[in-house]
Motif scaffolding. Structure first.
Motif, short mmCIF file in Angstrom:
data_model
loop_
_atom_site.label_atom_id
_atom_site.label_comp_id
_atom_site.label_asym_id
_atom_site.label_seq_id
_atom_site.Cartn_x
_atom_site.Cartn_y
_atom_site.Cartn_z
N TRP A 178 5.43 55.04 -40.72
CA TRP A 178 4.90 54.11 -39.73
C TRP A 178 3.51 54.53 -39.24
CZ3 TRP A 178 7.10 49.58 -39.43
CH2 TRP A 178 8.43 49.46 -39.79
N ASP A 179 3.22 55.81 -39.31
CA ASP A 179 1.92 56.28 -38.82
C ASP A 179 0.78 55.88 -39.75
OD1 ASP A 179 3.20 57.44 -36.71
OD2 ASP A 179 3.41 59.38 -37.70
N LYS A 180 1.04 55.69 -41.01
CA LYS A 180 -0.02 55.38 -41.98
C LYS A 180 -0.01 53.91 -42.39
CE LYS A 180 0.08 60.01 -43.81
NZ LYS A 180 0.32 60.86 -44.93
N GLY A 181 0.47 53.02 -41.55
CA GLY A 181 0.45 51.59 -41.86
C GLY A 181 1.57 51.16 -42.78
N GLY A 182 2.73 51.74 -42.62
CA GLY A 182 3.87 51.42 -43.47
C GLY A 182 4.37 50.00 -43.32
N PHE A 183 4.02 49.37 -42.20
CA PHE A 183 4.46 47.98 -42.00
C PHE A 183 3.87 47.04 -43.03
CE2 PHE A 183 0.77 48.71 -39.37
CZ PHE A 183 -0.02 47.61 -39.63
N VAL A 184 2.68 47.37 -43.57
CA VAL A 184 2.09 46.53 -44.62
C VAL A 184 2.94 46.64 -45.88
CG1 VAL A 184 0.05 46.18 -46.09
CG2 VAL A 184 -0.22 46.75 -43.67
N LEU A 185 3.34 47.85 -46.23
CA LEU A 185 4.22 48.05 -47.38
C LEU A 185 5.56 47.36 -47.15
CD1 LEU A 185 4.79 49.40 -50.13
CD2 LEU A 185 5.64 51.37 -48.83
N LEU A 186 6.06 47.46 -45.92
CA LEU A 186 7.32 46.81 -45.60
C LEU A 186 7.20 45.29 -45.76
CD1 LEU A 186 10.22 46.95 -44.61
CD2 LEU A 186 9.34 46.82 -42.28
N PHE A 187 6.09 44.72 -45.32
CA PHE A 187 5.90 43.28 -45.48
C PHE A 187 5.84 42.90 -46.96
CE2 PHE A 187 3.24 39.53 -45.98
CZ PHE A 187 3.98 38.62 -45.23
N LEU A 188 5.16 43.68 -47.77
CA LEU A 188 5.09 43.40 -49.21
C LEU A 188 6.46 43.52 -49.87
CD1 LEU A 188 1.73 45.15 -50.12
CD2 LEU A 188 2.17 42.70 -49.87
N VAL A 189 7.21 44.55 -49.49
CA VAL A 189 8.55 44.73 -50.04
C VAL A 189 9.45 43.58 -49.60
CG1 VAL A 189 10.61 46.19 -49.92
CG2 VAL A 189 8.38 47.21 -50.32
N TRP A 190 9.34 43.18 -48.32
CA TRP A 190 10.14 42.06 -47.83
C TRP A 190 9.79 40.78 -48.59
CZ3 TRP A 190 8.86 37.37 -45.76
CH2 TRP A 190 9.91 36.62 -45.29
N ALA A 191 8.50 40.52 -48.85
CA ALA A 191 8.09 39.33 -49.58
C ALA A 191 8.69 39.35 -51.00
CB ALA A 191 6.57 39.23 -49.64
N PHE A 192 8.65 40.50 -51.65
CA PHE A 192 9.23 40.64 -52.99
C PHE A 192 10.73 40.35 -52.94
CE2 PHE A 192 10.93 43.45 -56.39
CZ PHE A 192 10.41 42.75 -57.46
N TRP A 193 11.40 40.91 -51.92
CA TRP A 193 12.85 40.70 -51.76
C TRP A 193 13.15 39.23 -51.50
CZ3 TRP A 193 15.42 39.03 -47.33
CH2 TRP A 193 16.82 39.10 -47.39
#
Length: 195
Positions: free
Chosen positions: A119-134
């Motif tokens: 979360w400290d390094k902008g993990g929410f962007v990765l989470l959004f991309l993973v969620w979009a893929f899912w």
């Protein structure tokens, strides 16, 4: 243990039920006819032998027809049981595949995205991309499978349940509404009335 007992009882039911289904009706009707025949023979003791031979041949043919008819119905019933079971197994396989694909999609996308987030390094962007893929995979695979499952279930209800039990096919030919047919009929009626 319970499954084995259930399978064994199903086998026993089939082993004894099918012969009973095959033989019960012809035997009961034959017993009823033998009672009627005994009463008839007691009343018609003065009829000639040729008439009795013809009557006995006719009754033997009727009994044979009854046995053949009952055999056909028994075979139809057994095939219907197998067909209905296979139809429900097809739907069960689709639901099982849906469940397994849901688990695989969760484990390989969102679960991986949640567990490896920083979360400290902008993990929410990765989470959004993973969620979009899912979300794309879920909609394209799982919802299409649900639509296929609903379609197969409706098809099974129409073709397996409805056609086997209720459909006779002895109705009227469908003629769509047509003004030209109505006008032709009126012209024919006018020609007949002018004659």
């Amino acid at each position: 243990c319970h499954m084995t007992a259930m399978m064994r009882s199903s086998g026993i039911n089939a082993e004894y039920g099918v012969p009973i289904m095959f033989a019960a009706k012809p035997l009961i009707e034959a017993y009823g006819k033998s009672q009627d025949t005994a009463e008839y023979e007691a009343l018609s003791y003065d009829s000639d032998d040729d008439e009795m031979v013809q009557r006995e041949r006719h009754e033997a043919q009727a009994r044979l027809d009854m046995w053949v008819h009952q055999a056909i119905h028994t075979i139809e019933f057994c095939l219907g049981v197998i067909s209905n079971t296979a139809s429900y197994l097809r739907l069960w396989a689709l639901s099982l595949a849906h469940s397994e694909l849901s688990t695989v999609l969760w484990d390989m996308t969102l679960y991986y995205g949640f567990s490896s987030l920083d979360w400290d390094k902008g993990g929410f962007v990765l989470l959004f991309l993973v969620w979009a893929f899912w979300a794309v995979l879920t909609v394209t695979i799982l919802l299409c499978m649900e639509g296929l499952s609903a379609f197969l279930h409706a098809l099974r209800l129409h073709w397996v349940e409805f056609q086997n039990k209720f459909y006779g096919g002895d109705g009227f030919k469908f003629l769509p509404f047509s003004f030209s047919l109505i006008l032709e009929n009126e012209e024919n009626l006018e020609e007949i009335s002018n004659i």
